[in-house]
Structure formats: C-alpha cells, structure tokens
Design an enzyme around this catalytic site. Sequence first.
Site, PDB file in Angstrom:
ATOM      1  N   ARG A 116      46.159  99.431  89.682  1.00  0.00           N
ATOM      2  CA  ARG A 116      46.757  98.974  88.436  1.00  0.00           C
ATOM      3  C   ARG A 116      47.999  98.149  88.745  1.00  0.00           C
ATOM      4  O   ARG A 116      48.873  98.586  89.487  1.00  0.00           O
ATOM      5  CB  ARG A 116      47.124 100.175  87.556  1.00  0.00           C
ATOM      6  N   ASP A 130      53.039 111.275  89.215  1.00  0.00           N
ATOM      7  CA  ASP A 130      52.016 110.447  89.841  1.00  0.00           C
ATOM      8  C   ASP A 130      51.069 111.360  90.623  1.00  0.00           C
ATOM      9  O   ASP A 130      51.458 111.967  91.628  1.00  0.00           O
ATOM     10  CB  ASP A 130      52.655 109.422  90.779  1.00  0.00           C
ATOM     11  N   THR A 181      51.547  94.261  84.466  1.00  0.00           N
ATOM     12  CA  THR A 181      50.593  93.981  83.376  1.00  0.00           C
ATOM     13  C   THR A 181      49.823  95.222  82.960  1.00  0.00           C
ATOM     14  O   THR A 181      49.228  95.248  81.884  1.00  0.00           O
ATOM     15  CB  THR A 181      49.585  92.909  83.815  1.00  0.00           C
ATOM     16  N   ASP A 190      50.620 110.564  94.443  1.00  0.00           N
ATOM     17  CA  ASP A 190      51.781 110.932  95.246  1.00  0.00           C
ATOM     18  C   ASP A 190      51.878 112.443  95.408  1.00  0.00           C
ATOM     19  O   ASP A 190      52.252 112.947  96.476  1.00  0.00           O
ATOM     20  CB  ASP A 190      53.070 110.408  94.613  1.00  0.00           C
TER      21      ASP A 190
END
Length: 213
Positions: free
Chosen positions: A103, A203, A107, A206
């Site tokens: 991703r 995340d 944007t 992570d």
Amino acid sequence: MRTHVVDHPLVAHKLTTLRDQDTDSPTFRRLADELVTLLAYEATRDVRVDEVTIQTPVSGANGVKLASPKPLVVPILRAGLGMLDGMVRLLPTAEVGFLGMIRNQETLEASTYAERLPDDLSGRQCYVLDPMLATGGTLAAAIRFLTERGADHITAICLLVAPEGCQRLEEELADLEVPVTVVTAAMDEKLNEKGYIVPGLGDAGDRLYGVAH
C-alpha cells in the site's frame, strides 16, 4: 458482500491480548495463529464437499470429503504469512498461493509486486488471509485479482476490520457476481488520519515480525 463477526469468548480473549501493546512478537505470533484457526472454523462453513461412502469397523457409513478442485489459501504478503499455519492446520489438504501487495502510504492505493498462483482459478474457492481490513484497497485489489483468474467464491479472513474498509470493499466489488464473505474477530470503531484501525492493534506485520526496513 457479507461480513461475519465471530462472537465467541475465546476469540475475544485472544484478540484482547493481541491488542495489548506489551504483548511481544513471539506471543503475538502464537495467538494470531490460534485465533486464525478459530476464525477458519467459521470461514469454512461453506467449503464445498462431495458425498462419499466409507467402511467403519462396524458397518458402511455415509460421509463427505473436500470437493475438487481443492480450496486455495492465499496469504497476502507479508503480514498474511502470520495467518497461514493457523489456516492450513484446519485445511491441511488445501493448496497455497501467495500474493504480494503493498500500500502506498500517501495515496493508500494497493499494487501487486509478486504472485505465485495458478493461471486458471476456474471453479476454485479461495480463502484470502489479511490481518487488517483498514482502508480496504489491498483486499479489494486482491479479490479482483483472484476473480479475474476465475475464482468463483471468495472468503477473506481478517483479525480486525474497520467500517470504512468494509464499505469500500462493497463499493469496489459491487459489480462482481462472485460471492464474497469477510470473517473477522471484531469490527472496530474507525480509521485514524494515517489509515490505521482504531483501537486496532498497530501494524500487524511489524508486531508479527518486527520492524523491517
């Protein structure tokens, strides 16, 4: 599109520990693995089967076996890999394909950077593994990628989803004639300005594997 939030105390218990910022990576990986197996139990409720007759030690018996072609499990790299073992534990005869999507942080659009999948997925049921349905762009792109190759039944398994992601998924896949189901442990409150699920769990990649640069 159908969204199924699994309401079960064990699911809620494991998810609570996953959310905790003090949960270390080894514990996070183990709990994610266990949680996926619980979600997979619900996600495979519509898996296709054929009727068979077998012989027990006592008599003949009618039963079922997984139909052909076999289901295809597709983790979205890299975080989806942390869900793979939990899924194939429940579906050991399923085949596994891989889809690498990233991703753009500005944007928020998803693009494919790697794939290892059959060219023809006609008649295949696909189970897509992606821990977080946040903005929805990555999962929408993955589902469209699979259906363009012929997949005719898609179930996405996500640890968490955001309302915005579900809405975008419905909008972007509205023209598909393929049934799509999202199975998740929780529908969270919202997305923040950075596209993270709130309250979420941070995340997922992570937390599973550490911060890799």
